[in-house]
Scaffold this motif. Structure first.
Motif, PDB file in Angstrom:
ATOM      1  N   LEU A   1       0.903  -1.151  -0.075  1.00 47.94           N
ATOM      2  CA  LEU A   1       0.062  -0.101  -0.031  1.00 47.94           C
ATOM      3  C   LEU A   1       0.966   1.177  -0.058  1.00 47.94           C
ATOM      4  O   LEU A   1       0.472   2.279  -0.654  1.00 47.94           O
ATOM      5  CB  LEU A   1      -0.939   0.195   1.142  1.00 47.94           C
ATOM      6  N   ASP A   2       1.965   1.204   0.801  1.00 50.30           N
ATOM      7  CA  ASP A   2       2.947   2.644   0.648  1.00 50.30           C
ATOM      8  C   ASP A   2       3.479   2.678  -0.816  1.00 50.30           C
ATOM      9  O   ASP A   2       3.642   3.840  -1.312  1.00 50.30           O
ATOM     10  CB  ASP A   2       4.207   2.222   1.736  1.00 50.30           C
TER      11      ASP A   2
ATOM     12  N   ALA B   1       1.873   1.762  -3.726  1.00 51.20           N
ATOM     13  CA  ALA B   1       0.571   2.133  -4.291  1.00 51.20           C
ATOM     14  C   ALA B   1       0.457   3.674  -3.919  1.00 51.20           C
ATOM     15  O   ALA B   1       0.281   4.297  -5.048  1.00 51.20           O
ATOM     16  CB  ALA B   1      -0.685   1.547  -3.806  1.00 51.20           C
ATOM     17  N   ASP B   2       0.756   4.181  -2.799  1.00 53.61           N
ATOM     18  CA  ASP B   2       0.663   5.566  -2.587  1.00 53.61           C
ATOM     19  C   ASP B   2       1.813   6.341  -3.310  1.00 53.61           C
ATOM     20  O   ASP B   2       1.478   7.404  -3.830  1.00 53.61           O
ATOM     21  CB  ASP B   2       0.899   5.748  -0.913  1.00 53.61           C
ATOM     22  N   ARG B   3       2.916   5.690  -3.238  1.00 51.84           N
ATOM     23  CA  ARG B   3       4.232   6.412  -3.844  1.00 51.84           C
ATOM     24  C   ARG B   3       3.913   6.538  -5.530  1.00 51.84           C
ATOM     25  O   ARG B   3       4.243   7.574  -6.027  1.00 51.84           O
ATOM     26  CB  ARG B   3       5.446   5.413  -3.837  1.00 51.84           C
TER      27      ARG B   3
ATOM     28  N   GLY C   1       0.845   6.738  -6.797  1.00 59.31           N
ATOM     29  CA  GLY C   1      -0.286   7.732  -6.780  1.00 59.31           C
ATOM     30  C   GLY C   1      -1.722   7.062  -7.151  1.00 59.31           C
ATOM     31  O   GLY C   1      -2.468   7.326  -7.769  1.00 59.31           O
TER      32      GLY C   1
ATOM     33  N   VAL D   1      -4.400   5.891  -5.588  1.00 59.06           N
ATOM     34  CA  VAL D   1      -5.063   6.394  -4.380  1.00 59.06           C
ATOM     35  C   VAL D   1      -6.421   6.699  -4.754  1.00 59.06           C
ATOM     36  O   VAL D   1      -7.141   7.561  -3.922  1.00 59.06           O
ATOM     37  CB  VAL D   1      -4.342   7.647  -3.907  1.00 59.06           C
ATOM     38  N   SER D   2      -7.100   5.963  -5.540  1.00 62.46           N
ATOM     39  CA  SER D   2      -8.750   6.128  -5.921  1.00 62.46           C
ATOM     40  C   SER D   2      -9.276   6.069  -4.522  1.00 62.46           C
ATOM     41  O   SER D   2      -9.321   5.216  -3.981  1.00 62.46           O
ATOM     42  CB  SER D   2      -9.116   5.047  -6.760  1.00 62.46           C
ATOM     43  N   GLY D   3     -10.006   7.062  -4.522  1.00 64.15           N
ATOM     44  CA  GLY D   3     -11.037   7.148  -3.128  1.00 64.15           C
ATOM     45  C   GLY D   3     -12.133   6.084  -2.824  1.00 64.15           C
ATOM     46  O   GLY D   3     -12.200   5.748  -1.756  1.00 64.15           O
TER      47      GLY D   3
ATOM     48  N   ASP E   1      -8.520  -1.525  -0.142  1.00 61.41           N
ATOM     49  CA  ASP E   1      -7.082  -1.738  -0.199  1.00 61.41           C
ATOM     50  C   ASP E   1      -6.698  -2.952  -1.162  1.00 61.41           C
ATOM     51  O   ASP E   1      -5.713  -2.765  -2.089  1.00 61.41           O
ATOM     52  CB  ASP E   1      -6.522  -2.262   1.174  1.00 61.41           C
TER      53      ASP E   1
ATOM     54  N   ARG F   1      -6.471  -1.646  -4.810  1.00 59.20           N
ATOM     55  CA  ARG F   1      -5.271  -0.691  -4.977  1.00 59.20           C
ATOM     56  C   ARG F   1      -4.109  -1.785  -5.142  1.00 59.20           C
ATOM     57  O   ARG F   1      -3.413  -1.518  -5.924  1.00 59.20           O
ATOM     58  CB  ARG F   1      -5.380   0.085  -3.847  1.00 59.20           C
TER      59      ARG F   1
END
Length: 250
Positions: free
Chosen positions: A43-44, A46-48, A50, A52-54, A58, A61
């Motif tokens: 998940l980190d 995935a954040d890096r 972008g 990050v679909s609202g 998880d 993603r």
């Protein structure tokens, strides 16, 4: 020291919640920690990137991350043919053996060393006097089949545990295995009495099955490599993540 991933603590509540999914694991706590930490790493990442679909969960993603980052080459006919030629037994139907065995079961009263010594002596006797198989099976076998001379009847691939199967289907009709076969049940003396060779399915009829197998294997290899890169790059404290194998990625 507690467990942290990239500077963020993993809570006991997260681990406890994950343990509910691993009640049948050999070590539920260890497996739960492994899963929570690996999920955080993914998940980190995935954040890096972008992702990050609202509205995405998880899991969604993580699936999107894999789709974007894990590249698997297409399977060609040559690779399929090579796999088929190397695994013809898997595409053979109707193959049967008629077999018998003598089982020496490990118990507290009969430790492995003593059983191996006894079984080896009986195997040597049968090499010289194979006609005694039925007699010795009735006397020594710890399997119910001993009452009928060790006969297991007709067997197809997959009927027995893999280590037994592997020996069984290599023996010719009438052949006695030249070594003791070790399984979870103990030590076995094995003889194949008859064989029905079966029919090999033509390549064209199983080509898609082979291709699916190769795609799965290629995907697992690529994913395993990718996870090792991510785990190696992450800052993981308080636990050593062994490999990257997980139900998350099966």
């Amino acid at each position: 020291m507690g467990i942290a991933v990239n500077g963020i603590d993993v809570t006991d509540a997260e681990i406890a919640a994950e343990m509910a999914h691993h009640a049948n694991a050999a070590n539920p706590l260890k497996q739960a920690v492994h899963e929570v930490v690996l999920r955080r790493v993914l998940l980190d990442e995935a954040d890096r990137l972008g992702i990050v679909s609202g509205d995405a969960s998880d899991d969604e993603r993580i699936e999107t991350l894999f789709a974007c980052e894990v590249q698997v080459p297409e399977v060609d006919d040559l690779a399929c043919r090579r796999y088929y030629d190397a695994h013809k037994a898997a595409f053979t139907r109707g193959e049967l053996v008629e077999a018998r065995h003598i089982l020496f079961q490990v118990t507290p009263e009969a430790p492995l060393e003593l059983l191996r010594e006894t079984a080896t002596l009986i195997l040597e006797e049968l090499r010289h006097r194979p006609e005694r198989f039925e007699e010795l099976a009735k006397r020594y076998s710890n399997c119910p089949s001993g009452a009928v001379g060790g006969s297991l009847g007709q067997l197809k691939r997959g009927d027995c545990v893999p280590e037994f199967d592997a020996v069984l289907f290599r023996l010719a009709a009438g052949e006695l295995a030249g070594r003791l076969v070790e399984t979870r049940f103990g030590l076995h003396i094995v003889q194949v009495q008859r064989r029905l060779e079966g029919t090999l399915l033509p390549f064209d009829s199983v080509r898609e099955q082979v291709a699916d197998t190769l795609r799965r294997e290629s995907w697992q290899r690529a994913l395993h490599q990718y996870l090792h890169v991510l785990v190696g790059r992450a800052k993981i404290e308080g636990v050593e993540l062994e490999g990257a194998e997980s139900p998350l990625v099966q």
